[in-house]
Design a protein around this motif. Structure first.
Motif, PDB file in Angstrom:
ATOM      1  N   VAL A   1      24.139  15.613 -12.018  1.00 17.54           N
ATOM      2  CA  VAL A   1      23.575  15.098 -10.762  1.00 17.54           C
ATOM      3  C   VAL A   1      22.416  14.141 -11.060  1.00 17.54           C
ATOM      4  N   VAL A   2      22.682  12.861 -10.870  1.00 12.03           N
ATOM      5  CA  VAL A   2      21.652  11.840 -11.036  1.00 12.03           C
ATOM      6  C   VAL A   2      21.187  11.445  -9.635  1.00 12.03           C
ATOM      7  N   VAL A   3      19.885  11.440  -9.419  1.00  8.19           N
ATOM      8  CA  VAL A   3      19.398  10.920  -8.140  1.00  8.19           C
ATOM      9  C   VAL A   3      18.816   9.536  -8.393  1.00  8.19           C
ATOM     10  N   ALA A   4      19.408   8.547  -7.705  1.00  2.24           N
ATOM     11  CA  ALA A   4      18.938   7.162  -7.823  1.00  2.24           C
ATOM     12  C   ALA A   4      17.884   6.943  -6.747  1.00  2.24           C
ATOM     13  N   ILE A   5      16.777   6.362  -7.154  1.00  2.00           N
ATOM     14  CA  ILE A   5      15.699   6.086  -6.199  1.00  2.00           C
ATOM     15  C   ILE A   5      15.328   4.605  -6.296  1.00  2.00           C
ATOM     16  N   ASP A   6      15.408   3.917  -5.156  1.00  5.54           N
ATOM     17  CA  ASP A   6      14.941   2.528  -5.080  1.00  5.54           C
ATOM     18  C   ASP A   6      13.576   2.574  -4.417  1.00  5.54           C
ATOM     19  N   ALA A   7      12.580   1.985  -5.067  1.00  2.00           N
ATOM     20  CA  ALA A   7      11.252   2.016  -4.449  1.00  2.00           C
ATOM     21  C   ALA A   7      10.559   0.671  -4.582  1.00  2.00           C
ATOM     22  N   LYS A   8       9.672   0.433  -3.644  1.00  2.00           N
ATOM     23  CA  LYS A   8       8.929  -0.832  -3.595  1.00  2.00           C
ATOM     24  C   LYS A   8       7.455  -0.500  -3.489  1.00  2.00           C
ATOM     25  N   GLN A   9       6.650  -1.231  -4.254  1.00  2.00           N
ATOM     26  CA  GLN A   9       5.204  -0.990  -4.202  1.00  2.00           C
ATOM     27  C   GLN A   9       4.599  -1.816  -3.063  1.00  2.00           C
ATOM     28  N   ILE A  10       4.047  -1.111  -2.091  1.00  2.00           N
ATOM     29  CA  ILE A  10       3.444  -1.776  -0.931  1.00  2.00           C
ATOM     30  C   ILE A  10       2.015  -1.261  -0.786  1.00  2.00           C
ATOM     31  N   ASN A  11       1.060  -2.143  -0.814  1.00  2.00           N
ATOM     32  CA  ASN A  11      -0.361  -1.756  -0.746  1.00  2.00           C
ATOM     33  C   ASN A  11      -0.690  -0.625  -1.722  1.00  2.00           C
ATOM     34  N   ASN A  12      -0.262  -0.813  -2.953  1.00  2.00           N
ATOM     35  CA  ASN A  12      -0.550   0.166  -4.001  1.00  2.00           C
ATOM     36  C   ASN A  12       0.167   1.495  -3.868  1.00  2.00           C
ATOM     37  N   GLU A  13       1.068   1.606  -2.911  1.00  2.02           N
ATOM     38  CA  GLU A  13       1.834   2.844  -2.837  1.00  2.02           C
ATOM     39  C   GLU A  13       3.317   2.551  -3.030  1.00  2.02           C
ATOM     40  N   TRP A  14       3.952   3.413  -3.850  1.00  2.00           N
ATOM     41  CA  TRP A  14       5.375   3.236  -4.103  1.00  2.00           C
ATOM     42  C   TRP A  14       6.156   3.945  -3.008  1.00  2.00           C
ATOM     43  N   ILE A  15       6.877   3.155  -2.185  1.00  2.00           N
ATOM     44  CA  ILE A  15       7.616   3.695  -1.050  1.00  2.00           C
ATOM     45  C   ILE A  15       9.118   3.642  -1.336  1.00  2.00           C
TER      46      ILE A  15
END
Lengths: 251, 193
Positions: free
Chosen positions: A125-139
Motif C-alpha cells: 500500500v503506497v499512499v501518493a501525496i501531492d502537496a504545494k507549499q503556500i505561505n510556508n505551509e505544505w498543503i
C-alpha cells in the motif's frame, strides 16, 4: 546495505504510454510492456504505472497491461490512478502488480488505507501525496495539484502511516515539471516525521538533483519521468555517479 | 518436471508463476494435498500477515502436510517465515522446519525494509552462479535471526538470515521472482537441485 532506488514513472492512457517517449531501440515506445522491459534492462530498480484514463473502458485496459507487465518484467512495479476500493486493489494484485498507490481516494475516505493494509499487507500500500507549499505551509492537493484540501502534508503523511501505509510517494507541486530539483527540505522533514520509506517525486532535471534528494532530502527512492523517457539522464550513468557520491545503489 | 505453487490464498502468486514461465516452465497452482505431494518441486509463497496466513494454511490442513514433504520445497518471503519456529507478527507459531524465530526490525530503521539489498556469505547450491554480494529485492518488516541454518546473510539494522536451508527445505526472504536476472538464476538453481 539497502540501496537507494531509481524509479521511472510511466503515464498510461487507455493501455498506452503517454507523454512523448524518445527511446532508442524501441519498436513501439507507446507500448508500456516494451518500455518497462527496456527500463528493467537499463537498471531501473522499480517502475510506477500511473493510469490517467478518464473512462471506464480505459481503466479496464489497465488490467490487461498489468498482466502483460507482470508476465514480461522481472522487477517490482506499482500501479496507481483511479483506485478506490478493495476490489480494485484485489484485481490489480491478482493481475500481478506488486504494489498499488492511492491518492485522492485516501483523502476522501482515510479508512481505505486501514482496510487495504489489513487485507493485503502494508507492503503493497503506497499512499501518493501531492502537496504545494503556500505561505510556508505544505498543503495536500487533489486532482494533480488543482484542488487544495485542508490537510497539512506532514500531518496527513503521519496519519496514513498510522493507518498502515507501507510507503509514501510525495510529489511537490511546486517542483513538478520545473526540472530545478526535488523538494528536499520537505522530504527531509517527512523522513524525520515518519518511519516508512519515502519516494521523492517532482523536479528531477540533473544528476545532481538525485544526489541532493538522497543526501539532503534523505529520500529512500527517487521517481522521475521525462528525464528518463527522453534519455536526458541514463539510469546506469546516474547510478554510477551516485555511487561516486557514496550513495549506495544497485549496479 | 512437475512444479507446484501452493495456493492457500496468501498474496501475489501470479508473479512467481510468470517468473517460471520466463524460464519455460509451467507451474501449477494448487492447494490439493495429492497434487502437492506428487510434485517434483514445490514453491511455498506468502505475502501479508503471518497469523492470518497461518490460519489459512491450517484451514486447508497444509500445516501438517508441508513439514512432511520429501521433495525440494522453496519458501518465499512470508512462506519462509512460516517455516520457522515462531513469528513475532501476530504471535504466530510456525511450522518449525527451521529452528529459528522471526523478529520485527526495531524503529531505528525504516520499516518495512523495501528495495534492493545484497546477500552475502552464500553457501548453498541454491546460489550456484550467484556472486557473493548479489542484489536481491526485499520487502519485509520481520526477519529471521542468524542461525546455523542460514545460507545467506543480509544487513539491515543488523545481520540477519536472508535465506535458510535444512535438508530438502529452502527458504528465501527476498523475492527471486522480482530480482531481475539474479533472481531468475536462483529459481533455475532450485529447479536443478
Amino acid at each position: 546495505m539497502l540501496t537507494k532506488r531509481i524509479i521511472p514513472c510511466l503515464d498510461i492512457k487507455n493501455g498506452r504510454t503517454v507523454k512523448g517517449v524518445n527511446f532508442v531501440d524501441l519498436r513501439d515506445a507507446g507500448d508500456p510492456v516494451e518500455l518497462a522491459k527496456q527500463y528493467a534492462k537499463l537498471g531501473a530498480d522499480e517502475l510506477v504505472f500511473l493510469d490517467i484514463s478518464a473512462t471506464l473502458e480505459g481503466r479496464k485496459t489497465m488490467h490487461d497491461m498489468v498482466l502483460k507487465v507482470a508476465e514480461h518484467v522481472n522487477i517490482p512495479f506499482t500501479v496507481g490512478g483511479g483506485i478506490s476500493s478493495i476490489s480494485d486493489v484485489d484485481a490489480l494484485l491478482h493481475c500481478g502488480a506488486d504494489k498499488i498507490s492511492i491518492n485522492s481516494s485516501a483523502v476522501k475516505r482515510p479508512e481505505l488505507v486501514n482496510e487495504l493494509s489489513e487485507k493485503f499487507g502494508s507492503q503493497c500500500v503506497v499512499v501518493a501525496i501531492d502537496a504545494k507549499q503556500i505561505n510556508n505551509e505544505w498543503i495536500v492537493h487533489l486532482a494533480g495539484g488543482t484542488i487544495p484540501t485542508t490537510l497539512n502534508l506532514f500531518d496527513w503523511a503521519k496519519e496514513v502511516e498510522q493507518r498502515g501505509a507501507g510507503e509514501i510517494l510525495f510529489t511537490s507541486m511546486n517542483n513538478d515539471g520545473t526540472k530545478a530539483g526535488f523538494a528536499n527540505e520537505a522530504l527531509a522533514k517527512l523522513s524525520r516525521t515518519l518511519n516508512i520509506p519515502i519516494i521523492a517525486s517532482g523536479g528531477a532535471g540533473t544528476v545532481q538533483h538525485f544526489v541532493d534528494t538522497f543526501k539532503e532530502g534523505n529520500a529512500d527512492a527517487a521517481l522521475a519521468a521525462s528525464v528518463f523517457h527522453f534519455g536526458e539522464i541514463e539510469i546506469m550513468e546516474l547510478k554510477k555517479e551516485l555511487r561516486e557520491h557514496h550513495i549506495e545503489v544497485r549496479l | 518436471m512437475k512444479l507446484v505453487i501452493i495456493d492457500y490464498g496468501a498474496g501475489n502468486i501470479k508473479s512467481i508463476q510468470f517468473a517460471f514461465k520466463r524460464l519455460g516452465l509451467d507451474a501449477v497452482l494448487s492447494s490439493d494435498p495429492d497434487v502437492i505431494t506428487s510434485a517434483d518441486r514445490i514453491i511455498f509463497p506468502g505475502v501479508g500477515e503471518a497469523s492470518s496466513a497461518m490460519n489459512m494454511l491450517k484451514l486447508s490442513k497444509l500445516d501438517t502436510l508441508i513439514p512432511q514433504l520429501k521433495q525440494p520445497v522453496l519458501g518465499i518471503c512470508l512462506g519462509m517465515q512460516l517455516m520457522c519456529n515462531s513469528s513475532e507478527e501476530g504471535d504466530t507459531k510456525g511450522l518449525g522446519i527451521f529452528n529459528v524465530d522471526i523478529k520485527r526490525f526495531s524503529n531505528t530503521v525504516k520499516v518495512p525494509q523495501m528495495g534492493w539489498n545484497t546477500i552475502t556469505d552464500v553457501t548453498s547450491n541454491l546460489f550456484t552462479n550467484i556472486k557473493d554480494g548479489e542484489f536481491m529485492y526485499l520487502v519485509h518488516s520481520y526477519y529471521a535471526e542468524m542461525c546455523h541454518e542460514a545460507i545467506s546473510s543480509t544487513h539491515y539494522q543488523l545481520d540477519y538470515a536472508s535465506a535458510l536451508q535444512k535438508d530438502n527445505f529452502y527458504g528465501v526472504q527476498f523475492h527471486p521472482e522480482k530480482s531481475g536476472e539474479a533472481g531468475a538464476q536462483v529459481l533455475k538453481n532450485f529447479i536443478n537441485l
